[in-house]
Scaffold this active site. Structure first.
Site, PDB file in Angstrom:
ATOM      1  N   LYS A  24      19.844   8.726  -8.474  1.00  0.00           N
ATOM      2  CA  LYS A  24      19.640  10.173  -8.306  1.00  0.00           C
ATOM      3  C   LYS A  24      18.144  10.493  -8.223  1.00  0.00           C
ATOM      4  CE  LYS A  24      19.573  12.869 -12.086  1.00  0.00           C
ATOM      5  NZ  LYS A  24      18.396  13.732 -12.293  1.00  0.00           N
ATOM      6  N   ASN A  25      17.360   9.928  -9.128  1.00  0.00           N
ATOM      7  CA  ASN A  25      15.949  10.317  -9.191  1.00  0.00           C
ATOM      8  C   ASN A  25      15.096   9.660  -8.102  1.00  0.00           C
ATOM      9  OD1 ASN A  25      16.554  12.023 -11.237  1.00  0.00           O
ATOM     10  ND2 ASN A  25      15.767  10.721 -12.888  1.00  0.00           N
ATOM     11  N   CYS A 118      14.304  24.723 -20.419  1.00  0.00           N
ATOM     12  CA  CYS A 118      15.202  23.618 -20.094  1.00  0.00           C
ATOM     13  C   CYS A 118      15.800  23.087 -21.387  1.00  0.00           C
ATOM     14  CB  CYS A 118      14.387  22.532 -19.398  1.00  0.00           C
ATOM     15  SG  CYS A 118      15.290  21.029 -19.092  1.00  0.00           S
ATOM     16  N   ARG A 123       8.851  21.384 -20.593  1.00  0.00           N
ATOM     17  CA  ARG A 123       8.705  20.927 -19.198  1.00  0.00           C
ATOM     18  C   ARG A 123       7.876  21.832 -18.283  1.00  0.00           C
ATOM     19  NH1 ARG A 123      14.303  18.424 -17.108  1.00  0.00           N
ATOM     20  NH2 ARG A 123      12.883  17.188 -15.867  1.00  0.00           N
ATOM     21  N   ILE A 125       4.923  22.721 -15.383  1.00  0.00           N
ATOM     22  CA  ILE A 125       4.591  22.054 -14.102  1.00  0.00           C
ATOM     23  C   ILE A 125       3.113  22.245 -13.770  1.00  0.00           C
ATOM     24  CG2 ILE A 125       6.892  22.042 -13.027  1.00  0.00           C
ATOM     25  CD1 ILE A 125       5.722  24.616 -11.555  1.00  0.00           C
ATOM     26  N   LEU A 127       0.626  20.359 -14.157  1.00  0.00           N
ATOM     27  CA  LEU A 127      -0.079  19.223 -13.556  1.00  0.00           C
ATOM     28  C   LEU A 127       0.155  19.151 -12.045  1.00  0.00           C
ATOM     29  CD1 LEU A 127       0.652  16.608 -16.385  1.00  0.00           C
ATOM     30  CD2 LEU A 127      -1.379  18.048 -16.107  1.00  0.00           C
ATOM     31  N   ASP A 306      15.638   8.705 -20.514  1.00  0.00           N
ATOM     32  CA  ASP A 306      16.976   8.967 -19.966  1.00  0.00           C
ATOM     33  C   ASP A 306      18.043   8.020 -20.526  1.00  0.00           C
ATOM     34  OD1 ASP A 306      15.867  10.993 -18.475  1.00  0.00           O
ATOM     35  OD2 ASP A 306      15.787   9.864 -16.597  1.00  0.00           O
ATOM     36  N   ARG A 398      26.075  16.093 -12.272  1.00  0.00           N
ATOM     37  CA  ARG A 398      24.759  16.172 -11.641  1.00  0.00           C
ATOM     38  C   ARG A 398      24.209  14.794 -11.311  1.00  0.00           C
ATOM     39  NH1 ARG A 398      20.479  19.788 -14.424  1.00  0.00           N
ATOM     40  NH2 ARG A 398      19.436  18.824 -12.661  1.00  0.00           N
TER      41      ARG A 398
END
Ligand code: EPU
Length: 419
Positions: A24-25, A118, A123, A125, A127, A306, A398
């Site tokens: 997925k990633n 989340c 989390r 963003i 950066l 994960d 997902r």
């Protein structure tokens, strides 16, 4: 409302062969990369998971045409028709942020909703945004949206304060079409980042340092089409490896890349699992005794965040105490209370979960709050006596292709019910 029901499988022994799907990633950034060219990008080994359909819907809204046949996807963005990823889309999937860099590089404009909160942590963003600003983008945040604009991005030296997977991917994609050289330091070294770089190189990008923490990109004016096979999902593989170790199983995982799983395999060995490695497969056998150990998550090649929730289930069945430290996300312990409903003995203190084993688990109704938490609840349900009912199954869809069917073929009594 759909639920997953796992029935009275205490003493279950999982046996058989399971084919691991594409990652997925890895597929999400590969699909976003197709924004960088007018030509067709063909991807094979695409996992049929909900996040893929979510990003395809987003890409279609931006102007892409695609054709998904089985696990093969052809996608072409001949003309960018919209520059916007809406709040609905970004809320459904944070990885929608991956269109920011390529949109800006190809189209000079991007409007992407800020992801917001989340289930697994704050989390931010920042950066991604700082990097794009260094490359010349004018970025403003208004009404919950990032508005980014530039005539053409230019090369820059960017040192990430923290390793970020999608942040690295966004900037590599942006730099591929920027003017001049970009040097990215302290990059994430996850195999999914390297796989994206390989695809970009096939498209004509000039990138050095694949898999390393410094990546150099010489921007080019145009990129072309390419064909690329999505790498195996190391987290799906890790989840099935834990299932084998947990259920005294004898499983053969095929179509995997054992080299991407070294830390996970090492931890399974310490836990007492039998492992037999081939070039693209691993056989796992689980014994009666599982050994406790401490685990600390970190970026690749360290132990993946994960896989933290799934290993926590394994440690509930180990003799002794295990301390699991989560260093990547600040709230990724939402599975703990649900595992405790099933009989686990776990205390959380800051970034540590202290697991006291071995405790028998007994089935109960539980709630999945994120993708990997739901995987851990399925694993727990496999060894819990009686019946386990898992709510919030949309999370599992997902990122796992057909997990119930795969587990059923191995002998688990698992089904999806409505009600
Ligand atoms: N971070 C910042 N600022 C940023 C970006 C990240 O502070 O601008 C922090 C994050 O808050 C976190 C750390 O850096 O503490 C690492 O986050 P990263 O950016 O690497 O995470 P991500 O790119 O959003 C990807 C995966 C996640 C996986 C993490 C860590 C994708 C689409 N998602 O997320 O996958 O957990 O890397 O390996 O690649 C999952 O599949 O279940 C999943 C959550």
């Amino acid at each position: 409302m759909e639920k997953i029901r796992i029935s009275n499988t205490q003493g279950l022994k999982l046996e058989g062969t399971v084919r691991i799907s594409g990652a997925k990633n890895a597929v999400l950034p590969a699909i976003a990369a197709s924004l960088l060219t007018r030509a067709e990008v063909r991807l094979d080994n695409v996992p049929l998971v909900k996040d893929v359909y979510t990003i395809l819907a987003l890409m279609k809204g931006l102007g892409a045409d695609y054709d998904l046949q089985g696990n093969s996807l052809s996608i072409a963005m001949k003309k960018v028709l919209s520059d916007e990823a809406s709040y609905e889309q970004v809320r459904a999937m944070r990885a929608s942020i991956l269109v920011l860099g390529p949109l800006l590089a190809r189209y000079g404009k991007a409007t992407v909703a800020l992801p917001g909160g989340c289930a697994i942590g704050s989390r931010p963003i920042d950066l991604h945004i700082h990097g794009l600003q260094k490359m010349g983008a004018a970025i403003s945040l208004e009404h919950g949206y990032i508005h980014a604009e530039v005539s053409r991005l230019h090369g820059a030296e960017v040192e990430f304060e923290k390793k970020t997977v999608t942040g690295t991917e966004n900037l590599v994609m942006a730099a591929a079409l920027a003017e001049g050289e970009t040097v990215l330091r302290n990059c994430a070294c996850e195999p999914e980042v390297s796989s994206l770089c390989e695809l970009l190189v096939k498209m004509g990008a000039r990138i050095e340092g694949l898999g390393q923490d410094t990546i150099r990109i010489q921007g080019v004016k145009e990129l072309g089409g390419a064909s690329h096979k999505i790498i195996p999902d190391r987290i799906e593989a890790g989840t099935f490896l834990v299932a084998g170790a947990l259920c005294r199983g004898d499983l053969l995982l095929t179509d995997i890349e054992p080299g991407h799983l070294e830390t996970v395999l090492e931890k399974l060995r310490i836990a007492g699992a039998g492992l037999d490695l081939g070039p693209d497969r691993v056989r796992v056998t689980g014994g009666a005794d599982i050994r406790s150990q401490d685990i600390t998550t970190s970026s690749y090649p360290g132990f993946p965040t994960d896989m933290q929730a799934q290993f926590m289930v394994l440690m509930t069945q180990a003799q002794g105490t295990s301390i699991i430290t989560e260093t990547i996300f600040d709230r990724r312990f939402s599975h703990v209370n649900e595992l405790m409903r099933l009989g686990a003995s776990i205390e959380v203190s800051g970034d540590k979960a202290i697991v006291h084993g071995k405790t028998p688990l007994s089935g109960a109704e539980v709630m999945a709050t994120d993708l990997r938490a739901s995987a851990s609840l399925i694993l727990a349900g496999l060894i819990a006596g009686g019946q386990t009912l898992i709510n919030g199954v949309e999370h599992i869809d997902r990122g796992y292709e057909n997990i119930e069917a795969k587990l059923r073929r191995l002998g688990a009594n698992i089904e999806r019910i409505t009600g």
